[in-house]
Design a protein around this motif. Structure first.
Motif, PDB file in Angstrom:
ATOM      1  N   ARG A 126     -48.100  13.211   3.004  1.00 27.88           N
ATOM      2  CA  ARG A 126     -47.108  12.410   2.036  1.00 27.88           C
ATOM      3  C   ARG A 126     -47.432  10.823   2.446  1.00 27.88           C
ATOM      4  O   ARG A 126     -47.853  10.589   3.285  1.00 27.88           O
ATOM      5  CB  ARG A 126     -45.644  12.786   2.088  1.00 27.88           C
ATOM      6  N   LYS A 131     -42.747   1.953  -3.815  1.00 29.48           N
ATOM      7  CA  LYS A 131     -41.439   2.667  -3.022  1.00 29.48           C
ATOM      8  C   LYS A 131     -40.412   2.279  -3.862  1.00 29.48           C
ATOM      9  O   LYS A 131     -40.063   0.822  -4.301  1.00 29.48           O
ATOM     10  CB  LYS A 131     -41.359   1.924  -1.963  1.00 29.48           C
ATOM     11  N   GLN A 182     -44.784  12.773  -7.051  1.00 20.41           N
ATOM     12  CA  GLN A 182     -43.485  12.846  -6.668  1.00 20.41           C
ATOM     13  C   GLN A 182     -42.653  11.998  -7.786  1.00 20.41           C
ATOM     14  O   GLN A 182     -42.942  10.965  -7.920  1.00 20.41           O
ATOM     15  CB  GLN A 182     -43.229  12.386  -5.327  1.00 20.41           C
ATOM     16  N   GLY A 184     -39.036  10.705  -7.384  1.00 25.71           N
ATOM     17  CA  GLY A 184     -37.716  10.523  -6.433  1.00 25.71           C
ATOM     18  C   GLY A 184     -36.461  10.708  -7.026  1.00 25.71           C
ATOM     19  O   GLY A 184     -36.354  10.695  -8.157  1.00 25.71           O
ATOM     20  N   ALA A 185     -35.563  10.612  -6.109  1.00 31.28           N
ATOM     21  CA  ALA A 185     -34.164  11.086  -6.330  1.00 31.28           C
ATOM     22  C   ALA A 185     -33.571   9.848  -7.677  1.00 31.28           C
ATOM     23  O   ALA A 185     -32.819  10.537  -8.297  1.00 31.28           O
ATOM     24  CB  ALA A 185     -33.251  11.000  -5.113  1.00 31.28           C
ATOM     25  N   ARG A 186     -33.941   8.864  -7.329  1.00 31.93           N
ATOM     26  CA  ARG A 186     -33.377   7.796  -8.238  1.00 31.93           C
ATOM     27  C   ARG A 186     -33.950   7.949  -9.642  1.00 31.93           C
ATOM     28  O   ARG A 186     -33.439   7.346 -10.415  1.00 31.93           O
ATOM     29  CB  ARG A 186     -33.744   6.438  -7.625  1.00 31.93           C
ATOM     30  N   LYS A 207     -37.500  15.600  -7.127  1.00 33.97           N
ATOM     31  CA  LYS A 207     -36.553  15.484  -5.896  1.00 33.97           C
ATOM     32  C   LYS A 207     -35.043  15.624  -6.783  1.00 33.97           C
ATOM     33  O   LYS A 207     -35.007  15.213  -7.804  1.00 33.97           O
ATOM     34  CB  LYS A 207     -36.718  14.376  -5.176  1.00 33.97           C
ATOM     35  N   ARG A 237     -32.907  16.979  -1.344  1.00 34.22           N
ATOM     36  CA  ARG A 237     -32.875  16.042  -0.196  1.00 34.22           C
ATOM     37  C   ARG A 237     -31.587  15.377   0.218  1.00 34.22           C
ATOM     38  O   ARG A 237     -31.697  14.189   0.619  1.00 34.22           O
ATOM     39  CB  ARG A 237     -33.944  14.822  -0.715  1.00 34.22           C
ATOM     40  N   HIS A 272     -34.806  12.366   4.536  1.00 37.57           N
ATOM     41  CA  HIS A 272     -33.792  11.810   3.572  1.00 37.57           C
ATOM     42  C   HIS A 272     -32.629  12.342   3.544  1.00 37.57           C
ATOM     43  O   HIS A 272     -31.668  11.562   3.306  1.00 37.57           O
ATOM     44  CB  HIS A 272     -34.474  11.715   2.169  1.00 37.57           C
TER      45      HIS A 272
HETATM   46  C1  PEP Z   1     -39.365   9.193  -0.285  1.00 41.38           C
HETATM   47  O1  PEP Z   1     -39.543  10.514  -0.325  1.00 41.38           O
HETATM   48  O2  PEP Z   1     -39.904   8.391   0.361  1.00 41.38           O
HETATM   49  C2  PEP Z   1     -38.143   9.030  -1.289  1.00 41.38           C
HETATM   50  C3  PEP Z   1     -37.903   7.641  -1.565  1.00 41.38           C
HETATM   51  O3  PEP Z   1     -37.163  10.062  -1.218  1.00 41.38           O
HETATM   52  P1  PEP Z   1     -35.851   9.972  -2.335  1.00 41.38           P
HETATM   53  O4  PEP Z   1     -36.285   9.881  -3.434  1.00 41.38           O
HETATM   54  O5  PEP Z   1     -35.497  11.504  -2.052  1.00 41.38           O
HETATM   55  O6  PEP Z   1     -34.875   9.152  -1.723  1.00 41.38           O
END
Ligand code: PEP
Ligand code: MN
Length: 338
Positions: A126, A131, A182, A184-186, A207, A237, A272
């Motif tokens: 990963r 970011k 991926q 992400g959660a957001r 996520k 997560r 996380h």
């Molecule tokens: C990540 O995997 O780096 C991340 C930002 O995770 P999450 O979206 O679960 O906060």
């Protein structure tokens, strides 16, 4: 709606039913089981009041899909899905362990980390190039330069790579480098982004949102599947609760609940969830024991100087030690780590 074809329905009869459903405006999803074929028909079911599908040759019955998540739910597809990432499977007996830094920081550090997590037994690497940071002043990732480093690490280590996409404008670019994309959660409810990654053929690591219910999470998977991509790996997560001693609260119950409601595999991100490397081992073992199909763990060669998520990152030596402990828990529940 599910059209259940009879045991001895011919290929021609199945095709005829599928064509008829498409003519009526339904999206069709045939599932060829060992004994019977069923055809999922997604669309306006009121149309079926005017046409009698049950009298078509080869049709046994019509069964409504009660849940709103039609494609990700177990009603249409009962057998668990196994996602193939170039020969590495998620959802099989073997657990998939994804490891690497939160963000790709430099070529040197990423490749060093990659070699170390590979040696410890991780099957996928990963690393974030884009970011999603809570502060606009924090490191935002190396973006396309990060993706190039990622490709180099894949070349050197042979490992498959998962990386996040945060914007619809970058989906094509990220898909051209990543083995797994991926969300992400957001962005779990960024529906345009879900649709866009659904148009790619890359497996998607989805996520769970910071405060999303399991139903909302499965509906997010539904957006991706509705766009045509059925290769989804769910990732618990941690969710927001009133507890502040950990970054988030891991929802272990999500594992058996998702397994009951959906055929999609589910992995867990203890990094996380915990926000603290000290708890990563315990949460990982709990996840394996509860039936998770894999883990995604942050590992950094120099956590105190990491550009993001250092406090929750394991050093490679600790990760290696934990991998051996994971093996013991995995074998107790009939799984293996490698
Ligand atoms: C990540 O995997 O780096 C991340 C930002 O995770 P999450 O979206 O679960 O906060
Ligand atoms: Mn992170």
């Amino acid at each position: 709606m599910i059209v259940v074809m009879s045991r001895n329905a011919t290929k021609q009869e199945i095709d005829n039913v599928e064509n008829k459903l498409q003519e009526l405006g339904f999206k069709t999803h045939p599932i060829f089981g060992e004994v019977k074929t069923v055809i999922g028909a997604i669309g306006d079911k009121r149309i079926l009041n005017t046409v009698n599908i049950t009298t078509m040759p080869g049709v046994e019955s019509l069964v409504p899909i009660m849940k709103p998540y039609k494609l990700s739910g177990r009603e249409l597809k009962q057998t668990p899905s196994v996602i193939d990432i170039g020969g590495i499977t998620v959802g099989s007996r073997e657990l998939a362990v994804i490891a690497g830094p939160c963000a790709i920081e430099s070529e040197e550090s990423f490749i060093e980390t990659a070699l170390k997590v590979k040696e410890a037994g991780a099957s996928i690497l990963r690393g974030g190039a884009f970011k999603p940071r809570s502060s606009p002043y924090s490191f935002q990732g190396l973006q396309e330069d990060g993706l190039k480093i990622m490709a180099k690490a894949r070349e050197i280590t042979g490992m498959k790579i998962v990386t996040e996409v945060v914007d619809t404008r970058d989906v094509e670019l990220v898909a051209s480098y990543a083995d797994v994309i991926q969300i992400g959660a957001r962005n779990m409810q960024n529906f345009r982004l879900l649709h866009e990654v659904g148009l790619t053929s890359k497996p998607i690591l989805l996520k769970r949102g910071l405060a999303a219910t399991i139903e909302e999470w499965l509906m997010a998977a539904e957006y991706i599947m509705d766009a045509g991509n059925e290769n989804i790996i769910l990732c618990e997560r941690g969710i927001r609760t009133y507890e502040t001693s950990t970054r988030n609260t891991i929802d272990i119950s999500a594992i058996p609940v998702v397994k009951e409601l959906s055929h999609l595999p589910i992995i867990v991100d203890p990094s996380h969830a915990a926000g603290n490397w000290k708890y990563v081992g315990a949460l990982s073992k709990a996840a394996i024991a509860a039936g998770a199909d894999g883990l995604i763990i942050e590992v950094h060669i120099d956590p105190p100087n990491a550009l993001s998520d250092g406090p929750q990152s394991l050093r490679p030596s600790k990760f290696k030690q934990l991998m051996e402990e994971f093996q013991l828990v995995a074998s107790a529940v009939g799984r293996s780590v490698r």
